[in-house]
Scaffold this motif. Structure first.
Motif, PDB file in Angstrom:
ATOM      1  N   TRP A  58       0.903  -1.284   0.206  1.00  0.00           N
ATOM      2  CA  TRP A  58       0.018   0.104  -0.041  1.00  0.00           C
ATOM      3  C   TRP A  58       0.917   1.271  -0.051  1.00  0.00           C
ATOM      4  N   ARG A  59       0.681   1.932  -0.992  1.00  0.00           N
ATOM      5  CA  ARG A  59       1.385   3.372  -1.019  1.00  0.00           C
ATOM      6  C   ARG A  59       0.658   4.421  -1.888  1.00  0.00           C
ATOM      7  N   ASN A  60       0.637   5.610  -1.361  1.00  0.00           N
ATOM      8  CA  ASN A  60       0.048   6.659  -2.121  1.00  0.00           C
ATOM      9  C   ASN A  60      -1.479   6.417  -2.247  1.00  0.00           C
ATOM     10  N   GLY A  61      -1.924   5.847  -1.072  1.00  0.00           N
ATOM     11  CA  GLY A  61      -3.669   5.514  -1.078  1.00  0.00           C
ATOM     12  C   GLY A  61      -4.019   4.471  -2.059  1.00  0.00           C
ATOM     13  N   ARG A  62      -3.532   3.358  -2.293  1.00  0.00           N
ATOM     14  CA  ARG A  62      -3.675   2.660  -3.190  1.00  0.00           C
ATOM     15  C   ARG A  62      -2.933   1.370  -3.085  1.00  0.00           C
ATOM     16  N   PHE A  63      -3.323   0.112  -3.423  1.00  0.00           N
ATOM     17  CA  PHE A  63      -2.715  -1.168  -3.466  1.00  0.00           C
ATOM     18  C   PHE A  63      -2.179  -1.415  -4.858  1.00  0.00           C
ATOM     19  N   HIS A  64      -0.833  -1.831  -4.664  1.00  0.00           N
ATOM     20  CA  HIS A  64       0.062  -1.904  -5.902  1.00  0.00           C
ATOM     21  C   HIS A  64      -0.483  -3.042  -6.692  1.00  0.00           C
ATOM     22  N   TYR A  65      -0.610  -4.068  -6.222  1.00  0.00           N
ATOM     23  CA  TYR A  65      -1.051  -5.485  -7.010  1.00  0.00           C
ATOM     24  C   TYR A  65      -2.428  -5.635  -7.116  1.00  0.00           C
ATOM     25  N   ASN A  66      -3.192  -5.047  -6.186  1.00  0.00           N
ATOM     26  CA  ASN A  66      -4.708  -5.409  -5.994  1.00  0.00           C
ATOM     27  C   ASN A  66      -5.055  -6.825  -6.097  1.00  0.00           C
ATOM     28  N   ARG A  67      -4.099  -7.809  -5.324  1.00  0.00           N
ATOM     29  CA  ARG A  67      -4.454  -8.964  -5.196  1.00  0.00           C
ATOM     30  C   ARG A  67      -5.701  -9.184  -4.021  1.00  0.00           C
ATOM     31  N   PRO A  68      -6.291 -10.395  -4.072  1.00  0.00           N
ATOM     32  CA  PRO A  68      -7.236 -10.491  -3.080  1.00  0.00           C
ATOM     33  C   PRO A  68      -6.528 -10.709  -1.593  1.00  0.00           C
ATOM     34  N   LEU A  69      -7.129  -9.778  -0.892  1.00  0.00           N
ATOM     35  CA  LEU A  69      -6.413  -9.752   0.503  1.00  0.00           C
ATOM     36  C   LEU A  69      -6.861 -10.958   1.408  1.00  0.00           C
ATOM     37  N   PHE A  70      -7.739 -11.581   1.297  1.00  0.00           N
ATOM     38  CA  PHE A  70      -8.323 -12.556   2.059  1.00  0.00           C
ATOM     39  C   PHE A  70      -8.684 -13.713   1.278  1.00  0.00           C
ATOM     40  N   ALA A  71      -7.861 -14.208   0.470  1.00  0.00           N
ATOM     41  CA  ALA A  71      -8.212 -15.201  -0.279  1.00  0.00           C
ATOM     42  C   ALA A  71      -8.547 -16.856   0.527  1.00  0.00           C
ATOM     43  N   ASP A  72      -9.270 -17.564  -0.007  1.00  0.00           N
ATOM     44  CA  ASP A  72      -9.304 -18.667   0.659  1.00  0.00           C
ATOM     45  C   ASP A  72      -8.069 -19.798   0.590  1.00  0.00           C
ATOM     46  N   LYS A  73      -7.441 -19.879   1.507  1.00  0.00           N
ATOM     47  CA  LYS A  73      -6.139 -20.689   1.555  1.00  0.00           C
ATOM     48  C   LYS A  73      -6.477 -22.234   1.730  1.00  0.00           C
ATOM     49  N   THR A  74      -7.977 -22.430   1.766  1.00  0.00           N
ATOM     50  CA  THR A  74      -7.958 -24.016   2.234  1.00  0.00           C
ATOM     51  C   THR A  74      -8.645 -24.685   0.985  1.00  0.00           C
ATOM     52  N   LYS A  75      -8.971 -23.940  -0.122  1.00  0.00           N
ATOM     53  CA  LYS A  75      -9.462 -24.650  -1.508  1.00  0.00           C
ATOM     54  C   LYS A  75      -8.532 -25.367  -1.871  1.00  0.00           C
ATOM     55  N   ASN A  76      -7.361 -24.881  -1.902  1.00  0.00           N
ATOM     56  CA  ASN A  76      -6.270 -25.762  -2.647  1.00  0.00           C
ATOM     57  C   ASN A  76      -5.051 -25.941  -1.773  1.00  0.00           C
ATOM     58  N   LEU A  77      -4.689 -26.963  -1.231  1.00  0.00           N
ATOM     59  CA  LEU A  77      -3.577 -27.053  -0.193  1.00  0.00           C
ATOM     60  C   LEU A  77      -2.360 -27.516  -0.963  1.00  0.00           C
ATOM     61  N   ASN A  78      -2.247 -27.485  -2.191  1.00  0.00           N
ATOM     62  CA  ASN A  78      -0.897 -27.617  -2.974  1.00  0.00           C
ATOM     63  C   ASN A  78      -0.281 -28.802  -2.580  1.00  0.00           C
ATOM     64  N   ALA A  79      -0.972 -29.973  -2.450  1.00  0.00           N
ATOM     65  CA  ALA A  79      -0.428 -31.433  -2.220  1.00  0.00           C
ATOM     66  C   ALA A  79       0.183 -31.289  -1.009  1.00  0.00           C
ATOM     67  N   GLU A  80      -0.055 -30.532  -0.105  1.00  0.00           N
ATOM     68  CA  GLU A  80       0.589 -30.737   1.253  1.00  0.00           C
ATOM     69  C   GLU A  80       0.306 -31.860   2.001  1.00  0.00           C
TER      70      GLU A  80
END
Length: 683
Positions: free
Chosen positions: A202-224
């Motif tokens: 966050w800089r100059n009043g905006r987000f740089h990458y505009n990624r989802p801030l709270f993405a659901d991390k349990t949908k894909n556990l990446n073969a853990e």
């Protein structure tokens, strides 16, 4: 704004922020974060100290005005591992109001860490909510790594006064302050050192990458790889040994495979130490837990083992939605009492026999009454000379009336007709003849019913004498038992009298095979779910089949000739929901519940249950096939009836001999050479 705990509202800035305009930048980054979350926010819980209280002035205050906010201001010296009453009540209010966003602005990282530890231990904080916290290295100590397996929807705000190396530079002044937004590296396991994962800048009043801030991390556990501790317990987990290979099956194994496929993880199945003895586990003297619960407290991700959805388990771990409800009842012995000696009376119930005897006595009395009336009618006609010579001859010799002339003879001939024995002659009186005909119809119907019921009794196995209700179990005086002190406490704290009586004589037992042996000896009743009791009874009958899961350390199951058959009580003591276990405050539970609900709704769980129990039911059905065979034991009743006849006949014989020798022979008028004169004098 409600549930507020204010303290030092106008406190001066801490030396940590002195010379830095962090408060204003922090205010705007929070405004942008709440704007990004505005659609999902139901309530905001704010925990801050006096240093950051001023952040909530101005734009941030106006932004949160439409939303419910629970603001908790804590003293800088307050120990949040044991918060004061006002703070504790405010945290509880936030949890009760369903706040799904927590903003923790605490300058002291140790204070924030102790708040998280307290909230996780006592479930005061909703660990599955979204968290916004200040970045502090003291939050990432190795002793706190377990928290970041539970609190995964978190953003750490790290303030940078100046941009370095163009990290924040996308035009404009590169010396402008900026915030680094990072999160925990879930689902990747945290190694020795905690390394956060950048989400955005966050800089100059905006987000740089505009990624989802709270993405659901349990949908894909990446073969853990997730550690899954299991306990062999039918029908949830079945371990089938075939030579040197072991195959694990059961309802919960199928559910686990479904979750692993949908959520993309690899289960690492293992058992706890001495699982055969400790099983689910109990609290030890040092405060730790053994068995399956001990593994969950030590860091296992999932637990399989027919876990009951009870407050006891919910306090120690998280449980999925119940996938089924099981009937918990008792395994009881069948009575050794042999009722084959009652074969002759079994075709009719008690009230039927009472009716038959009453009809016999009543009909015999009616026959006798009609015979006496007919005899007196003939005497009356003879006396008044109103009958012809032919009638006089018939009156002198009334045909058949003598059969019922005496009470005893009347009862005996009536009983003979009931046994389908024909009369020596047909009575001459029309009233007696009509009654005889209708009585014969009654006898035919009764005898046919008796014979049909008798045939069924002789063709089928003898009825089993079993215990099928709690009252019968209490009256049987059997010792009741099961596994674990929690089961014993369940009966001792029962609200009904019968349950309390069972609790008084309840004995815990660790080995189910030993419990089955005690039940077979007729001295014990074992408490478990009906599926496991079925498995246990079949296992005892078929100890040499390949499906046996008995460990080599156990003794071979030997069935003695005196052992009783095992019977599962038909009445359920209680129907208990069954779930899969997750570690406390697990982030995997919400999505896993969604998939489990779908498997239940489409009928997969019911199918898997039938598949797991099919081999057991098949063996039990084959063993209990009804065979219509006749043997000597089934005819005990006939021999007993014959023995009773012999006994009564000998008593009568000895009675007559005694009367002859002790009474008749000692009479002064007795003359063995003139017996006719003796009896004439007696008359």
């Amino acid at each position: 704004m409600h549930g507020t705990n204010f303290a030092h509202a106008h406190a001066a800035l801490s030396p940590i922020l002195r010379g830095v305009d962090e408060r204003k930048d922090l205010e705007w980054v929070l405004v942008d974060l709440l704007d990004a979350l505005s659609r999902d926010v139901t309530c905001i819980a704010v925990v801050c100290d006096a240093v950051h209280l001023g952040v909530w002035e101005g734009a941030l205050w106006r932004r949160t005005a439409p939303l419910p906010v629970v603001m908790i201001v804590v003293e800088e010296y307050e120990d949040l591992l044991s918060p004061n009453f006002a703070t504790l009540e405010s945290l509880r209010r936030a949890r009760a109001d369903g706040c799904n966003v927590y903003v923790a602005l605490l300058a002291n990282g140790l204070q924030a860490a102790r708040l998280l530890r307290f909230g996780d231990r006592h479930r005061i904080l909703d660990t599955r909510a979204k968290y916004i916290m200040l970045h502090d290295f003291r939050l990432f100590h190795s002793e706190l790594h377990y928290l970041w397996k539970r609190v995964v929807n978190v953003l750490f705000l790290r303030y940078h006064k100046k941009a370095l190396g163009g990290v924040g530079g996308v035009g404009g002044d590169k010396s402008k302050a900026w915030f680094d937004l990072s999160t925990v590296p879930f689902p990747n396991p945290i190694k020795a050192v905690f390394v956060s994962r950048r989400v955005d800048i966050w800089r100059n009043g905006r987000f740089h990458y505009n990624r989802p801030l709270f993405a659901d991390k349990t949908k894909n556990l990446n073969a853990e790889v997730l550690n899954v501790v299991y306990l062999e317990h039918a029908p949830s987990v079945l371990l089938m040994r075939n030579n040197d290979t072991n195959k694990i099956g059961g309802v919960e194994i199928e559910i686990l495979n479904t979750l692993a496929d949908k959520m993309n993880f690899k289960p690492n199945l293992y058992q706890s130490v001495n699982a055969e003895y400790h099983k689910w586990g109990q609290k030890q003297a040092n405060g730790s837990f053994s068995g399956l619960i001990g593994e969950m407290m030590s860091g296992a991700d999932l637990a399989l083992g027919n876990l009951q959805y009870t407050p006891y388990h919910l306090d120690l771990m998280d449980l999925s939605i119940p996938y089924t409800a099981q009937c918990f009842t008792f395994l009881t012995p069948e009575a050794l009492t042999d009722n084959s000696w009652k074969t002759l009376i079994l075709p009719f119930k008690l009230y039927m026999w009472v009716a038959v005897v009453l009809v016999l006595l009543m009909t015999g009395a009616i026959f006798h009454g009609l015979a006496r009336y007919y005899a007196r009618l003939l005497e009356y006609r003879n006396e008044h000379k109103i009958i012809t010579e032919k009638h006089e001859e018939q009156a002198s010799k009334p045909v058949g009336v003598y059969l019922f002339g005496e009470v005893m003879n009347s009862i005996l001939y009536t009983y003979g007709m009931l046994l389908v024995v024909s009369l020596p002659t047909l009575p001459s009186g029309w009233a007696v003849r009509l009654l005889t005909g209708w009585y014969w119809l009654y006898c035919i119907l009764l005898v046919v019913s008796y014979r049909a019921s008798m045939t069924a009794i002789l063709a089928n196995p003898a009825p089993r004498v079993t215990i099928d209700s709690l009252k019968e179990l209490v009256d049987s005086k059997l010792v009741c038992g099961g596994w674990g002190t929690e089961t014993e406490r369940f009966f001792q704290q029962s609200l009904d009298e019968i349950g309390q009586k069972i609790g008084e004589r309840f004995q815990t037992i660790d080995d189910p095979d030993e419990a089955a042996a005690r039940v077979a000896r007729g001295v014990y009743a074992y408490y478990e779910n009906e599926h496991y009791l079925k498995y246990l009874s079949v296992k005892r009958k078929k100890w040499n089949v390949s499906m046996e899961t008995q460990n080599s350390t156990n003794t071979t199951i030997m069935k003695l000739a005196s052992d009783r058959e095992l019977h599962i009580m038909t009445d359920c003591v209680v129907n208990i929901p069954i779930s899969i276990g997750f570690h406390k405050n697990s982030p995997l539970k919400p999505l896993a519940d969604v998939y489990m609900r779908r498997t239940v709704e489409v009928g997969l769980v019911e199918k898997w249950l039938n598949d797991a129990m099919y081999p057991i039911r098949a063996l039990d059905t084959f063993d209990n096939e009804v065979k219509a065979l006749m043997n000597l034991k089934k005819l005990y009743g006939a021999f007993i009836a014959l023995a009773i006849g012999y006994f009564l006949s000998f008593i009568c014989l000895f009675g007559e001999l005694g009367y002859w020798n002790c009474v008749v022979k000692k009479d002064p008028n007795f003359d063995k050479y003139a017996m006719d004169l003796y009896y004439m004098k007696k008359k």
